[in-house]
Design an enzyme around this catalytic site. Structure first.
Site, PDB file in Angstrom:
ATOM      1  N   GLY A   1      51.922 -33.599 -23.416  1.00  0.00           N
ATOM      2  CA  GLY A   1      51.631 -34.309 -22.165  1.00  0.00           C
ATOM      3  C   GLY A   1      50.332 -33.860 -21.509  1.00  0.00           C
TER       4      GLY A   1
ATOM      5  N   GLU B   1      43.409 -45.827 -24.913  1.00  0.00           N
ATOM      6  CA  GLU B   1      44.486 -46.812 -25.089  1.00  0.00           C
ATOM      7  C   GLU B   1      44.626 -47.605 -23.814  1.00  0.00           C
ATOM      8  OE1 GLU B   1      48.329 -45.070 -25.829  1.00  0.00           O
ATOM      9  OE2 GLU B   1      47.573 -43.957 -27.538  1.00  0.00           O
TER      10      GLU B   1
ATOM     11  N   HIS C   1      59.710 -44.616 -22.678  1.00  0.00           N
ATOM     12  CA  HIS C   1      59.363 -43.802 -23.843  1.00  0.00           C
ATOM     13  C   HIS C   1      60.609 -43.773 -24.733  1.00  0.00           C
ATOM     14  CE1 HIS C   1      57.725 -39.980 -25.815  1.00  0.00           C
ATOM     15  NE2 HIS C   1      58.922 -40.160 -26.334  1.00  0.00           N
TER      16      HIS C   1
ATOM     17  N   GLU D   1      57.209 -41.766 -32.011  1.00  0.00           N
ATOM     18  CA  GLU D   1      57.331 -42.096 -30.587  1.00  0.00           C
ATOM     19  C   GLU D   1      56.712 -43.465 -30.310  1.00  0.00           C
ATOM     20  OE1 GLU D   1      57.318 -37.712 -28.472  1.00  0.00           O
ATOM     21  OE2 GLU D   1      55.485 -38.894 -28.346  1.00  0.00           O
TER      22      GLU D   1
ATOM     23  N   GLU E   1      52.891 -41.944 -31.176  1.00  0.00           N
ATOM     24  CA  GLU E   1      52.504 -40.838 -32.055  1.00  0.00           C
ATOM     25  C   GLU E   1      53.648 -40.408 -32.952  1.00  0.00           C
ATOM     26  OE1 GLU E   1      51.648 -37.003 -30.394  1.00  0.00           O
ATOM     27  OE2 GLU E   1      53.073 -37.247 -28.783  1.00  0.00           O
TER      28      GLU E   1
ATOM     29  N   ASN F   1      55.577 -37.002 -34.341  1.00  0.00           N
ATOM     30  CA  ASN F   1      55.762 -35.560 -34.199  1.00  0.00           C
ATOM     31  C   ASN F   1      56.316 -35.022 -35.504  1.00  0.00           C
ATOM     32  OD1 ASN F   1      54.909 -34.919 -31.496  1.00  0.00           O
ATOM     33  ND2 ASN F   1      56.602 -36.191 -30.827  1.00  0.00           N
TER      34      ASN F   1
ATOM     35  N   ARG G   1      57.737 -32.508 -36.812  1.00  0.00           N
ATOM     36  CA  ARG G   1      58.547 -31.292 -36.652  1.00  0.00           C
ATOM     37  C   ARG G   1      59.866 -31.700 -36.021  1.00  0.00           C
ATOM     38  NH1 ARG G   1      58.246 -31.146 -31.147  1.00  0.00           N
ATOM     39  NH2 ARG G   1      56.316 -31.945 -30.282  1.00  0.00           N
TER      40      ARG G   1
ATOM     41  N   VAL H   1      62.562 -30.725 -29.340  1.00  0.00           N
ATOM     42  CA  VAL H   1      63.467 -30.091 -28.380  1.00  0.00           C
ATOM     43  C   VAL H   1      64.735 -30.943 -28.204  1.00  0.00           C
ATOM     44  CG1 VAL H   1      63.711 -29.501 -25.932  1.00  0.00           C
ATOM     45  CG2 VAL H   1      61.639 -28.863 -27.160  1.00  0.00           C
TER      46      VAL H   1
ATOM     47  N   ARG I   1      67.326 -30.960 -19.625  1.00  0.00           N
ATOM     48  CA  ARG I   1      66.606 -29.699 -19.837  1.00  0.00           C
ATOM     49  C   ARG I   1      66.671 -28.876 -18.553  1.00  0.00           C
ATOM     50  NH1 ARG I   1      61.148 -30.700 -23.361  1.00  0.00           N
ATOM     51  NH2 ARG I   1      61.890 -32.489 -24.572  1.00  0.00           N
TER      52      ARG I   1
HETATM   53  P1  ADP Z   1      51.818 -35.835 -25.803  1.00  0.00           P
HETATM   54  O1  ADP Z   1      51.546 -35.835 -27.254  1.00  0.00           O
HETATM   55  O2  ADP Z   1      50.909 -35.002 -25.015  1.00  0.00           O
HETATM   56  O3  ADP Z   1      53.270 -35.658 -25.461  1.00  0.00           O
HETATM   57  P2  ADP Z   1      52.008 -38.682 -25.643  1.00  0.00           P
HETATM   58  O4  ADP Z   1      50.944 -39.502 -26.243  1.00  0.00           O
HETATM   59  O5  ADP Z   1      53.279 -38.492 -26.396  1.00  0.00           O
HETATM   60  O6  ADP Z   1      51.417 -37.275 -25.283  1.00  0.00           O
HETATM   61  O7  ADP Z   1      52.361 -39.254 -24.198  1.00  0.00           O
HETATM   62  C1  ADP Z   1      53.202 -38.565 -23.297  1.00  0.00           C
HETATM   63  C2  ADP Z   1      53.624 -39.493 -22.182  1.00  0.00           C
HETATM   64  O8  ADP Z   1      52.490 -40.040 -21.508  1.00  0.00           O
HETATM   65  C3  ADP Z   1      54.416 -40.701 -22.628  1.00  0.00           C
HETATM   66  O9  ADP Z   1      55.771 -40.423 -22.798  1.00  0.00           O
HETATM   67  C4  ADP Z   1      54.160 -41.676 -21.487  1.00  0.00           C
HETATM   68  O10 ADP Z   1      54.958 -41.376 -20.364  1.00  0.00           O
HETATM   69  C5  ADP Z   1      52.726 -41.387 -21.115  1.00  0.00           C
HETATM   70  N1  ADP Z   1      51.794 -42.292 -21.856  1.00  0.00           N
HETATM   71  C6  ADP Z   1      51.118 -42.016 -22.972  1.00  0.00           C
HETATM   72  N2  ADP Z   1      50.375 -43.062 -23.384  1.00  0.00           N
HETATM   73  C7  ADP Z   1      50.572 -44.043 -22.492  1.00  0.00           C
HETATM   74  C8  ADP Z   1      50.100 -45.400 -22.356  1.00  0.00           C
HETATM   75  N3  ADP Z   1      49.262 -45.942 -23.232  1.00  0.00           N
HETATM   76  N4  ADP Z   1      50.550 -46.116 -21.296  1.00  0.00           N
HETATM   77  C9  ADP Z   1      51.417 -45.576 -20.414  1.00  0.00           C
HETATM   78  N5  ADP Z   1      51.898 -44.322 -20.487  1.00  0.00           N
HETATM   79  C10 ADP Z   1      51.493 -43.563 -21.503  1.00  0.00           C
END
Ligand code: ADP
Length: 438
Positions: free
Chosen positions: A165, A200, A208, A275, A287, A289, A291, A294, A337
């Site tokens: 995040g 993006e 999510h 994800e 993305e 992950n 692995r 949690v 959590r």
């Molecule tokens: P990390 O790898 O740091 O966890 P992520 O790409 O998985 O980052 O994104 C983490 C969170 O950020 C997502 O669960 C969502 O809440 C928000 N997020 C990421 N990309 C977007 C997007 N394009 N639009 C809206 N929210 C997003």
């Protein structure tokens, strides 16, 4: 065959891995920093090796010491857990070169999916939907402005090597782009030692939702359904549940199918997650992950599969041995959590017990929460027939949970669980700020 595993991690995940090792008759070797001498994972493992001073860089990220500990203690494999070295391709390579088995996908896969720009390219080739954005890295504020005007504001700038995040910046208007570009590249470089950033479309208030997969690298790939992780604070997950109340059966099937297809294309070996963001009924790849995560107990609850055991079996070269049709995903699972807000000594720890409740934690009375590491103190997981009863059981569990000596987010979790919006099942990733009106 794997007879002995070194667990290159600490806290609740190390404890969790030791439990599966024991179930499988595998010897477990813990590693610990000087700050973790009295940690539960050290007490529970069959053997333990000190790998350095408290700072993570000197201990849990010290690849040389970890590999030396594995070789010196007669291990044949290393489980990296979550965080720390779990998505470090170089570590996976070093482990293999030392003649040990890395419990996870191979280094090339970790490298590919760890670069979010590369991952998006692969996803595009596979014909899986992903958020509109830059086709590759963005090199200048001018280029950023050009692409943003094509896809439309708001946009989000992300670090290609990002995670947890961090390193993300939302840009609402063209005037903000110059500054956002500069800050995002600097942050990417300082957090992840890689200044590459990409863009993006920023989806407003999506869900999510992620798919848990198991893949044996020999062609068999199954999914264990999805987890909804929309309850987040500053993009960090707080509550996870399965199934997601945001999907109908057809949407769920499409998403899981896409995730399986991606893992087949990657020739992925091990456990992993794809994800997605769900927006206006459609899913968009976010993305991979590479692995265990949690929140894996949520999928374990609904599938009855021990994901850690499967990781170990796959790493040992075994076939998955079952098909998607043979899996039964049932009921509803919810995880909260419990994070420590302060470090300190635990004067009393009473975990919740009783039907339908599972607790993954490294806490114990007289133990402590270290200031050096991740604040995750406990995960409370419930498994019931449906969402309404799951929330009730979680409330019972949290009311039983007592942690004295440190402060935690337990009350915040209770507020979320009793909120109208969470109970409605209709919300997006802004639910936390809506409840707490930040
Ligand atoms: P990390 O790898 O740091 O966890 P992520 O790409 O998985 O980052 O994104 C983490 C969170 O950020 C997502 O669960 C969502 O809440 C928000 N997020 C990421 N990309 C977007 C997007 N394009 N639009 C809206 N929210 C997003």
């Amino acid at each position: 065959m794997i007879g002995s595993i070194l667990i290159a991690n600490r806290g609740e995940i190390a404890v969790r891995i030791i439990r599966s090792c024991r179930d499988m008759g595998i010897r477990s070797v813990a590693v610990y920093s000087e700050a973790d001498r009295d940690s539960l994972h050290v007490k529970m493992a069959d053997a333990a090796v000190c790998i350095g001073p408290p700072a993570s860089a000197d201990s849990y990220l010290n690849t040389q010491n970890i590999i030396a500990a594995a070789c010196g203690s007669g291990c044949d494999a290393i489980h990296p857990g979550v965080g720390f070295l779990s998505e470090n391709a170089q570590f996976a390579e070093d482990v293999t070169q030392a003649g040990l088995i890395f419990i996870g996908p191979d280094a090339a896969t970790i490298r590919l999916v760890g670069d979010k720009v590369e991952a998006r390219r692969t996803v595009k080739e596979a014909g899986i939907p992903f958020t509109p954005g830059s086709p590759g890295p963005i090199e200048s504020p001018q280029e950023a402005r050009r692409i943003a005007s094509e896809i439309g504001y708001p946009v989000i700038i992300k670090a290609a090597a990002g995670g947890g995040g961090r390193g993300m910046r939302i840009v609402e208007r063209e005037e903000e782009m110059e500054e956002a570009f500069t800050i995002a590249s600097h942050e990417a470089l300082s957090f992840f030692s890689n200044g590459t950033i990409y863009m993006e479309k920023y989806l407003r208030n999506p869900r999510h939702v992620e798919v848990q997969l198991l893949s044996d690298g020999k062609g068999a790939v199954v999914h264990l359904g999805e987890r909804d992780c929309s309850v987040q604070k500053n993009h960090q997950k707080l509550i996870e549940e399965s199934p997601s109340s945001a999907l109908n059966t057809a949407q769920r099937e499409r998403m899981c199918k896409d995730a399986v297809r991606l893992f087949k294309r990657l020739h992925y070996s091990g456990a992993g997650t794809v994800e997605f963001l769900v927006y206006e009924g459609k899913h968009y790849f976010m993305e991979v992950n590479a692995r265990v995560q949690v929140e894996h107990p949520v999928s374990e609850a609904v599938s009855g599969i021990d994901i850690i055991k499967e990781q170990i079996r796959i790493a040992a070269g075994e076939h998955l041995g079952y098909t998607q049709k043979q899996l039964h995903i049932s009921g509803y699972a919810l995880e909260c959590r419990i994070n420590a807000r302060t470090p300190g000594k635990i004067s009393l720890f009473i975990p919740p017990l009783g039907p339908a409740v599972r607790v993954d934690t490294h806490l114990y009375t007289e133990g402590s929460v270290s200031p050096y590491y991740d604040p995750l103190a406990a995960k409370i997981i419930v498994h019931t027939d449906d969402r309404a009863s799951g929330i009730k059981t979680m409330l019972r569990a949290l009311q039983e949970l007592e942690i004295r000596g440190i402060t935690t987010n337990k009350d915040e979790q209770l507020t979320i669980l009793t909120s109208k919006i969470f109970n409605s099942g209709t919300y997006g990733t802004d639910i936390y700020s809506r409840i707490f009106q930040e």
